[in-house]
Design an enzyme around this catalytic site. Structure first.
Site, PDB file in Angstrom:
ATOM      1  CG  HIS A  13      -6.314  -2.546   8.240  1.00 31.71           C
ATOM      2  ND1 HIS A  13      -5.696  -3.694   7.768  1.00 31.71           N
ATOM      3  CD2 HIS A  13      -5.961  -1.554   7.381  1.00 31.71           C
ATOM      4  CE1 HIS A  13      -5.005  -3.412   6.675  1.00 31.71           C
ATOM      5  NE2 HIS A  13      -5.139  -2.115   6.420  1.00 31.71           N
ATOM      6  CG  HIS A  67      -3.304   2.476   5.887  1.00 36.50           C
ATOM      7  ND1 HIS A  67      -4.655   2.710   5.790  1.00 36.50           N
ATOM      8  CD2 HIS A  67      -3.106   1.244   5.355  1.00 36.50           C
ATOM      9  CE1 HIS A  67      -5.248   1.668   5.212  1.00 36.50           C
ATOM     10  NE2 HIS A  67      -4.320   0.767   4.951  1.00 36.50           N
ATOM     11  CD  GLU A  69      -2.996  -1.104   2.196  1.00 41.39           C
ATOM     12  OE1 GLU A  69      -4.169  -0.823   1.907  1.00 41.39           O
ATOM     13  OE2 GLU A  69      -2.607  -1.371   3.342  1.00 41.39           O
ATOM     14  CG  HIS A  79      -8.596  -0.575   3.054  1.00 43.52           C
ATOM     15  ND1 HIS A  79      -7.937   0.115   2.058  1.00 43.52           N
ATOM     16  CD2 HIS A  79      -7.630  -1.247   3.716  1.00 43.52           C
ATOM     17  CE1 HIS A  79      -6.641  -0.145   2.113  1.00 43.52           C
ATOM     18  NE2 HIS A  79      -6.428  -0.965   3.118  1.00 43.52           N
TER      19      HIS A  79
END
Length: 317
Positions: free
Chosen positions: A200, A198, A179, A261
């Site tokens: 989850h 980032h 990513e 996501h």
């Protein structure tokens, strides 16, 4: 200042340990990055890493402008906050610590978290003409690559599916997270951003799956998050998702929910990105509790006078 200082990779490793320890994510649920002082490169977690097991070799240096993996040591001054030789990332220069302030590898941090002792970095390949490795650029000859869990849906993307070097058939290199495009696109869109977390996070994603908007319940939520934007679902690791997310931040939004996501949280420092990620999940948890109690419709907005103060540039809560 009581946040971990010095090498940016140590700061990111601390974030990784803390978000797992506090239950924001499971061990492999996300990736982290920080922009280096040159402005056009960043440290980003390697593919397949566990957030609570990060150390310096867990990061890959990538050039923001073209996505190439940099394999030569950065040419910055020594890290003044660490003893015993040059730092490989050298964050911004800061005053030297006084006696007794040096943190030893493996020592406990102020909140009780213990970072793993640093292991010696493995040798990196030298590259003719300026040691770098281009990511996602076709070439007639490729070297062996250490691949760390590149998902099948990313294989066809123009992105970090391969590393090209000119070092010969015995060389190897570590790939950044699949990513990485999400991080690079955001850095290009937001020159003021120096760190991206980032994750989850479970409650954030549950509310998104239920079609519920996260409410800003406390003044801390308002101060650190201010507003939260939602990015529609696109396959993780794709350039389409990366560009949609970057576009959503151009108006100054620093907190994104990537549908089904995860989240992408931005800041000018690793510490502030960490705080924003923690507040985003807390806001989601309080929103879910109100939903479970059947009282979500009764949850008011933050007071208008407080929001006006934030819009006027208030710097504290």
């Amino acid at each position: 200042m009581n946040y971990l200082r010095g090498d940016l990779r140590d700061q990111l490793a601390y974030v990784g340990q803390d978000v797992v320890r506090t239950g924001l994510v499971i061990g492999s649920g996300g990736n982290l990055s920080a922009r280096l002082p040159d402005g056009d490169s960043c440290w980003v977690t390697a593919g397949g890493t566990w957030l609570d097991r990060l150390d310096r070799p867990s990061f890959v240096r990538v050039r923001i402008s073209d996505g190439s993996v940099r394999t030569e040591p950065p040419t910055y001054s020594d890290d003044p906050l660490r003893s015993g030789g040059p730092a490989l990332d050298a964050g911004p220069a800061r005053p030297s610590r006084t006696a007794g302030q040096t943190r030893q590898d493996g020592a406990a941090l102020p909140d009780g978290t213990t970072l793993p002792a640093q292991r010696a970095p493995s040798a990196v390949p030298s590259v003719a003409g300026g040691a770098s490795a281009s990511v996602g650029v076709p070439a007639a000859a490729r070297v062996a690559v250490t691949r760390r869990s590149v998902p099948p849906h990313v294989q066809g993307e123009a992105g970090p599916s391969s590393v090209e070097t000119a070092a010969g058939p015995s060389a190897s290199a570590t790939l950044p997270t699949s990513e990485v495009a999400l991080h690079l696109a955001t850095y290009r869109a937001r020159p003021d951003v120096n760190a991206i977390v980032h994750l989850h996070p479970q409650t954030v994603l549950l509310l998104d799956a239920l079609g519920e908007q996260i409410r800003l319940v406390t003044t801390d939520h308002g101060f650190y998050l201010r507003r939260i934007a939602r990015v529609p679902f696109r396959l993780p690791g794709t350039s389409e998702l990366a560009e949609l997310a970057a576009d959503a931040t151009r108006d100054g939004t620093n907190c994104l929910v990537l549908s089904r996501h995860g989240c992408s949280v931005l800041a000018d420092s690793v510490e502030l990105a960490h705080k924003r990620a923690a507040n985003l999940e807390e806001a989601a948890r309080l929103t879910y509790r109100a939903l479970a109690a059947g009282r979500l419709a009764d949850l008011p907005e933050l007071p208008a006078e407080f929001l006006a103060r934030l819009d006027a540039g208030a710097t504290s809560v």
